[in-house]
Design a protein around this motif. Sequence first.
Motif, mmCIF file in Angstrom:
data_model
loop_
_atom_site.group_PDB
_atom_site.id
_atom_site.type_symbol
_atom_site.label_atom_id
_atom_site.label_comp_id
_atom_site.label_asym_id
_atom_site.label_seq_id
_atom_site.Cartn_x
_atom_site.Cartn_y
_atom_site.Cartn_z
ATOM 1 N N GLY A 225 0.770 -1.193 0.155
ATOM 2 C CA GLY A 225 0.122 -0.084 0.011
ATOM 3 C C GLY A 225 0.949 1.341 -0.074
ATOM 4 O O GLY A 225 1.885 1.204 0.079
ATOM 5 N N SER A 226 0.323 2.286 -0.247
ATOM 6 C CA SER A 226 1.085 3.695 -0.174
ATOM 7 C C SER A 226 1.402 4.030 1.116
ATOM 8 O O SER A 226 2.129 5.011 1.329
ATOM 9 C CB SER A 226 0.096 4.717 -0.912
ATOM 10 N N ALA A 227 0.435 3.672 2.096
ATOM 11 C CA ALA A 227 0.527 4.442 3.679
ATOM 12 C C ALA A 227 1.767 3.454 4.177
ATOM 13 O O ALA A 227 1.891 2.375 4.105
ATOM 14 C CB ALA A 227 -0.671 4.323 4.139
ATOM 15 N N ALA A 228 2.455 4.484 5.074
ATOM 16 C CA ALA A 228 3.678 3.573 5.851
ATOM 17 C C ALA A 228 2.969 2.970 6.927
ATOM 18 O O ALA A 228 1.893 3.101 7.540
ATOM 19 C CB ALA A 228 4.345 4.782 6.853
ATOM 20 N N PRO A 229 3.611 1.662 7.060
ATOM 21 C CA PRO A 229 3.065 0.727 7.991
ATOM 22 C C PRO A 229 3.003 1.243 9.421
ATOM 23 O O PRO A 229 3.949 1.944 9.852
ATOM 24 C CB PRO A 229 3.858 -0.619 7.816
ATOM 25 N N PRO A 230 2.066 0.708 10.303
ATOM 26 C CA PRO A 230 1.868 1.214 11.542
ATOM 27 C C PRO A 230 3.182 0.530 12.601
ATOM 28 O O PRO A 230 3.606 -0.633 12.019
ATOM 29 C CB PRO A 230 0.640 0.629 12.120
ATOM 30 N N ALA A 231 3.619 0.991 13.597
ATOM 31 C CA ALA A 231 4.681 0.440 14.207
ATOM 32 C C ALA A 231 4.120 -0.373 15.576
ATOM 33 O O ALA A 231 3.418 -0.044 16.133
ATOM 34 C CB ALA A 231 5.654 1.505 14.459
ATOM 35 N N LEU A 232 4.949 -1.341 15.739
ATOM 36 C CA LEU A 232 4.570 -2.238 16.884
ATOM 37 C C LEU A 232 5.560 -1.834 18.038
ATOM 38 O O LEU A 232 6.613 -1.997 18.019
ATOM 39 C CB LEU A 232 4.597 -3.743 16.483
ATOM 40 N N GLY A 233 4.970 -1.206 19.203
ATOM 41 C CA GLY A 233 5.852 -0.725 20.258
ATOM 42 C C GLY A 233 6.028 -1.716 21.091
ATOM 43 O O GLY A 233 5.798 -2.949 20.887
ATOM 44 N N GLY A 234 7.024 -1.275 22.395
ATOM 45 C CA GLY A 234 7.319 -2.370 23.188
ATOM 46 C C GLY A 234 6.216 -3.061 23.794
ATOM 47 O O GLY A 234 6.174 -4.359 24.235
ATOM 48 N N LEU A 235 5.157 -2.067 24.279
ATOM 49 C CA LEU A 235 4.255 -2.729 25.019
ATOM 50 C C LEU A 235 3.283 -3.444 24.155
ATOM 51 O O LEU A 235 2.731 -4.805 24.610
ATOM 52 C CB LEU A 235 3.253 -1.559 25.495
ATOM 53 N N GLY A 236 3.151 -2.940 22.848
ATOM 54 C CA GLY A 236 2.325 -3.903 22.033
ATOM 55 C C GLY A 236 3.058 -5.244 21.829
ATOM 56 O O GLY A 236 2.265 -6.214 21.710
ATOM 57 N N LEU A 237 4.374 -5.179 21.731
ATOM 58 C CA LEU A 237 4.831 -6.614 21.381
ATOM 59 C C LEU A 237 4.770 -7.412 22.889
ATOM 60 O O LEU A 237 4.492 -8.568 22.597
ATOM 61 C CB LEU A 237 6.401 -6.333 21.278
ATOM 62 N N PHE A 238 4.878 -6.741 23.944
ATOM 63 C CA PHE A 238 4.710 -7.818 25.094
ATOM 64 C C PHE A 238 3.124 -8.455 25.078
ATOM 65 O O PHE A 238 2.853 -9.416 25.313
ATOM 66 C CB PHE A 238 4.904 -6.827 26.369
ATOM 67 N N THR A 239 2.155 -7.497 24.927
ATOM 68 C CA THR A 239 0.850 -8.036 24.600
ATOM 69 C C THR A 239 0.616 -9.091 23.695
ATOM 70 O O THR A 239 0.073 -9.929 24.082
ATOM 71 C CB THR A 239 -0.164 -6.822 24.423
ATOM 72 N N VAL A 240 1.173 -8.919 22.472
ATOM 73 C CA VAL A 240 0.924 -10.036 21.307
ATOM 74 C C VAL A 240 1.597 -11.230 21.846
ATOM 75 O O VAL A 240 1.380 -12.410 21.426
ATOM 76 C CB VAL A 240 1.308 -9.772 19.963
ATOM 77 N N LEU A 241 2.988 -11.129 22.614
ATOM 78 C CA LEU A 241 3.616 -12.202 22.978
ATOM 79 C C LEU A 241 2.781 -12.910 24.281
ATOM 80 O O LEU A 241 3.126 -14.350 24.396
ATOM 81 C CB LEU A 241 4.894 -11.972 23.460
ATOM 82 N N LEU A 242 2.203 -12.230 24.886
ATOM 83 C CA LEU A 242 1.241 -12.806 26.180
ATOM 84 C C LEU A 242 0.409 -13.689 25.519
ATOM 85 O O LEU A 242 -0.104 -14.717 25.769
ATOM 86 C CB LEU A 242 0.625 -11.803 26.864
ATOM 87 N N ALA A 243 -0.237 -13.120 24.275
ATOM 88 C CA ALA A 243 -1.287 -13.826 23.877
ATOM 89 C C ALA A 243 -0.852 -14.993 22.913
ATOM 90 O O ALA A 243 -1.650 -16.297 22.967
ATOM 91 C CB ALA A 243 -2.028 -12.970 22.586
#
Length: 477
Positions: free
Chosen positions: A14-32
């Motif tokens: 796509g033309s838009a820049a991809p969203p960034a996954l920050g430290g807290l977001g990474l912790f959350t998805v790894l918890l899941a």
Amino acid sequence: MTTETISSRIVRPGSAAPPALGGLGLFTVLLAAALPLIDFFIVNVALPTIGRDLHASEAVLELVVAGYGVAYAVLLVLGGRLGDLFGRRRFFLGGMAAFGLTSLACGLAPGAWTLVAARVAQGASAAAMLPQVLATIQAATSGPRRARAMGLYGATAGLSMVAGQILGGVLVAADVWGTGWRSVFLVNVPVVVAGLLLAARAVPETRSQHPEPVDGPGTVLLAAALLALLVPLTEGRAAHWPLWTWLSMAAFPLAAGAFWAVERRADRLGRTPLVPPSLFHLVSLRRGLLLIMPFSIGFSGFMFVIAVALQRGAGLGPVPAGLALAPMAVVFFFVSLAGPRLVARYGTRVVTAGALVQTVGVGLLALAVWRSWPHLGLVELLPGAAVAGAGQALQLPVIFRIVLSEVPAARAGVGSGVMVTTQQSSLALGVATLGTLFLSLVPGLGMRDALVVTLLVQLAGVVLTGLLSLRLPRTIG
């Protein structure tokens, strides 16, 4: 067909820049990511208590495990596709909420068949949630951050598989507020509530720029193929191998062949198959998946067999039996954190080295069983468990990175779904095959010799993984 041609067909940026996954977001998805794997193993040590409390037969207890694993494996690729289509964050939140509700249903189940039904629903919820983890990492990170995130994902996956069994023993023995075995499911509920609050704040929304519709025929045929293989293998021993188990396994190659033919035809006609065959032209994905299979079969088979042997044969309670594997979990976690630096310096030969180290560890475990049986525990198993854990840590996180290294962000959900389906199906196969081998050998050879033979079979699988790793690309993109 070249890799460049494949990429041109499957990359639709796509033309838009991809969203960034920050430290807290990474912790959350790894918890899941940890929750479904923990729940695959957490019931191993709780099954005897469940059987006594709910008056369940061995065949029904097998379904408590198999119902979860089969539903999980069958729906993973579909979960990845739906995340690509409707938004990965949305499906992640919905899958996590459903996982919490079905965990509550498992913990409150009044009877054995109610528990089986709740476990099937729990597996389906996990299949909606987990593919979004890897897809979000692929779509919302890049470069060194992606390498670090994938390394942490691999560490989380490996640690969860060992920690699940340890946690199950601790919770059953603790009998929190008189809940007994129910606590192994109820413990998920507060974790899910915390995860939902974190995810709503920290996990970005990503989706394919050109969403693709669900492949109905492919979904049905893939489900039929996996069910035809996994159900008889997981239920056959407890049911004493009736005719339907053999007919089902005979139907597996037919269903798998039909699935592949339908997917190839859809790909040639420019449609959107559930599992695009063009993805398998990516050398890293194809060869990485081949490594996941023997690794996961050996890992899950070992975890099941050692739990049975330590409790039924060596006479350990659920807590000592679980803690005997603690060195494997601790060493796995710390060694896996060094994975990205080792790969940057030595490339994929780290996987080969890991297989060699694991070979030594499994050999030490077999020697400990031979020399010390039935007086096995933390001290006797510590050298082999620690060395095997180090070897596993040098393989699993790196293999995950290899598989997804060339999959573009537009197909992140499909790629992660294929990888996790391969892993989950192999985990179920490991319990079915090595578990059946061990339990069938016990009456004739005795517990000690049956365990040694099973460990030697696992050792052969580790050697196979090491040989296959020699065919990997030397570097990871």
